[in-house]
Design a protein around this motif. Structure first.
Motif, mmCIF file in Angstrom:
data_model
loop_
_atom_site.group_PDB
_atom_site.id
_atom_site.type_symbol
_atom_site.label_atom_id
_atom_site.label_comp_id
_atom_site.label_asym_id
_atom_site.label_seq_id
_atom_site.Cartn_x
_atom_site.Cartn_y
_atom_site.Cartn_z
ATOM 1 N N LEU A 109 -32.301 -12.500 -69.345
ATOM 2 C CA LEU A 109 -32.108 -11.359 -68.456
ATOM 3 C C LEU A 109 -33.082 -11.399 -67.286
ATOM 4 N N GLY A 110 -34.348 -11.777 -67.588
ATOM 5 C CA GLY A 110 -35.335 -11.879 -66.515
ATOM 6 C C GLY A 110 -34.986 -12.965 -65.520
ATOM 7 N N ALA A 111 -34.519 -14.115 -66.055
ATOM 8 C CA ALA A 111 -34.126 -15.198 -65.159
ATOM 9 C C ALA A 111 -32.928 -14.800 -64.304
ATOM 10 N N ARG A 140 -32.917 -14.568 -60.207
ATOM 11 C CA ARG A 140 -31.932 -15.300 -59.395
ATOM 12 C C ARG A 140 -31.100 -14.338 -58.550
ATOM 13 N N THR A 141 -30.802 -13.164 -59.102
ATOM 14 C CA THR A 141 -30.014 -12.189 -58.350
ATOM 15 C C THR A 141 -30.781 -11.685 -57.136
ATOM 16 N N VAL A 142 -32.050 -11.355 -57.350
ATOM 17 C CA VAL A 142 -32.869 -10.845 -56.250
ATOM 18 C C VAL A 142 -33.015 -11.899 -55.155
ATOM 19 N N ILE A 196 -29.232 -12.711 -53.406
ATOM 20 C CA ILE A 196 -28.556 -11.755 -52.523
ATOM 21 C C ILE A 196 -28.830 -12.054 -51.044
ATOM 22 N N PRO A 197 -30.086 -12.283 -50.617
ATOM 23 C CA PRO A 197 -30.289 -12.635 -49.199
ATOM 24 C C PRO A 197 -29.577 -13.912 -48.783
ATOM 25 N N TYR A 198 -29.522 -14.895 -49.681
ATOM 26 C CA TYR A 198 -28.834 -16.144 -49.347
ATOM 27 C C TYR A 198 -27.330 -15.909 -49.188
ATOM 28 N N VAL A 199 -26.760 -15.101 -50.054
ATOM 29 C CA VAL A 199 -25.332 -14.782 -49.924
ATOM 30 C C VAL A 199 -25.074 -14.035 -48.624
ATOM 31 N N TRP A 200 -25.952 -13.114 -48.302
ATOM 32 C CA TRP A 200 -25.841 -12.356 -47.048
ATOM 33 C C TRP A 200 -25.871 -13.296 -45.842
ATOM 34 N N LEU A 201 -26.830 -14.220 -45.813
ATOM 35 C CA LEU A 201 -26.913 -15.171 -44.712
ATOM 36 C C LEU A 201 -25.694 -16.089 -44.671
ATOM 37 N N LEU A 202 -25.219 -16.473 -45.844
ATOM 38 C CA LEU A 202 -24.061 -17.361 -45.894
ATOM 39 C C LEU A 202 -22.825 -16.687 -45.310
ATOM 40 N N LEU A 203 -22.579 -15.435 -45.703
ATOM 41 C CA LEU A 203 -21.367 -14.748 -45.278
ATOM 42 C C LEU A 203 -21.439 -14.245 -43.846
ATOM 43 N N LEU A 204 -22.611 -13.775 -43.415
ATOM 44 C CA LEU A 204 -22.713 -13.115 -42.111
ATOM 45 C C LEU A 204 -23.357 -13.971 -41.028
ATOM 46 N N PHE A 205 -23.850 -15.159 -41.392
ATOM 47 C CA PHE A 205 -24.397 -16.040 -40.352
ATOM 48 C C PHE A 205 -23.783 -17.431 -40.412
ATOM 49 N N LEU A 206 -23.898 -18.089 -41.553
ATOM 50 C CA LEU A 206 -23.488 -19.488 -41.613
ATOM 51 C C LEU A 206 -21.981 -19.651 -41.424
ATOM 52 N N VAL A 207 -21.192 -18.852 -42.140
ATOM 53 C CA VAL A 207 -19.739 -18.976 -42.020
ATOM 54 C C VAL A 207 -19.264 -18.654 -40.602
#
Length: 310
Positions: free
Chosen positions: A16-18, A22-24, A27-38
């Motif tokens: 659960l801790g791991a 990973r979630t914390v 989330i910023p990486y997913v945000w950058l992927l969807l709203l900048f990289l793509v």
């Protein structure tokens, strides 16, 4: 001597801790992927695609079992060879750098005063800095038009006092452009500087004074180096949006203050040349990302070096 048992952590708790870590981080990486990289990849694809009017041809075509990659580099070659685009890029970087320096020159003393003011005053001072954000940027820029116009408030006051005999041309000049951008982006310089300076340990300055250092010497050798992170953060927050600024150059600048935001508008909506506009946007983004990446690499290496010395 007491023997304390280490707390037993179950496998479920570890998983659960791991997962939470990973979630914390993810989330910023997913945000950058969807709203900048793509979106950036889509814009880059448009910039190197062949078009027949408003339709873009497929980059990959298969004919007789042969895969063909259709790429058009002509837009980038034209950007590098056309003096207007080169001048526009250099002009955007120049005005962004000038705005950043002026914001730093004005914002550092203001942030220093806020950090050294009594704690009861700081919320009110912070509110004063953030107060302009309560009004639309467009309205604030239009207000500057009323102040700087030939028949505006400033010229009326100067003429009424007899300081000048005819109106001073301030609108549609480099002066009005820089004034507008400094006014709009000054809070972005003050807030990171204040956040850094307010955490500065005053005992360091007291120790320097006890050792005979003058206040100015202590400021340059202690305060400024320790506030370097705030200076860099504020400078980046001002410089990056200033490079692509469109509203302020359009309303306050003139033909001699052409910036890349105006060129993008013309290519997209006046010339309807989406491929060239996309190439202009890609180069502008690269002009910003490459220095940031180099600086980040330098900061990482410097931090590792300092850690190794410690």
């Amino acid at each position: 001597m007491s023997n304390r048992r280490k707390p037993i952590v179950s496998t479920g708790d570890r998983l659960l801790g791991a997962f939470g870590a990973r979630t914390v981080i993810g989330i910023p990486y997913v945000w950058l992927l969807l709203l900048f990289l793509v979106p950036f990849i889509i814009v880059m694809k448009i910039s190197i695609s062949e078009s027949d009017g408003i339709h873009f041809k497929d980059m990959f075509t298969i004919s007789d079992g042969t895969l063909t990659w259709n790429v058009k580099w002509g837009n980038y070659a034209f950007l590098a060879s056309d003096a207007l685009y080169v001048k526009t890029y250099l002009s955007s970087l120049y005005y962004a750098a000038i705005t950043t320096l002026i914001c730093l020159f004005i914002g550092y003393p203001f942030a220093y005063f806020m950090a050294r003011s009594p704690a009861a005053w700081r919320p009110a001072l912070l509110m004063m800095v953030m107060l302009p954000f309560w009004t639309s940027l467009l309205l604030r820029v239009f207000a500057w038009k009323g102040l700087l116009a030939n028949n505006g408030v400033i010229n009326d006051i100067l003429l009424g006092l007899g300081i000048v005999s005819e109106p001073i041309k301030m609108m549609n000049t480099s002066f009005s452009l820089v004034i507008g951008m400094v006014y709009a982006y000054l809070p972005f310089m003050i807030l990171p500087l204040y956040a850094n300076l307010v955490k500065l340990d005053i005992r360091l300055l007291e120790a320097a004074s006890d050792l005979g250092a003058r206040p100015l010497t202590a400021f340059w050798k202690i305060t400024v180096p320790l506030s370097k992170a705030g200076i860099v953060a504020g400078s980046m927050l001002v410089f990056i949006p200033c490079v692509g600024e469109f509203v302020i150059p359009e309303l306050l600048g003139g033909p001699s203050t052409l910036m890349i935001g105006r060129v993008l508008w013309d290519e997209f909506f006046s010339n309807n040349d989406w491929a060239m506009a996309s190439a202009v946007a890609v180069v502008m983004v690269l002009l910003i990302i490459i220095p940031l990446a180099i600086f980040n690499k330098y900061q990482t290496e410097n931090a590792a070096r300092e850690k190794g010395r410690a």
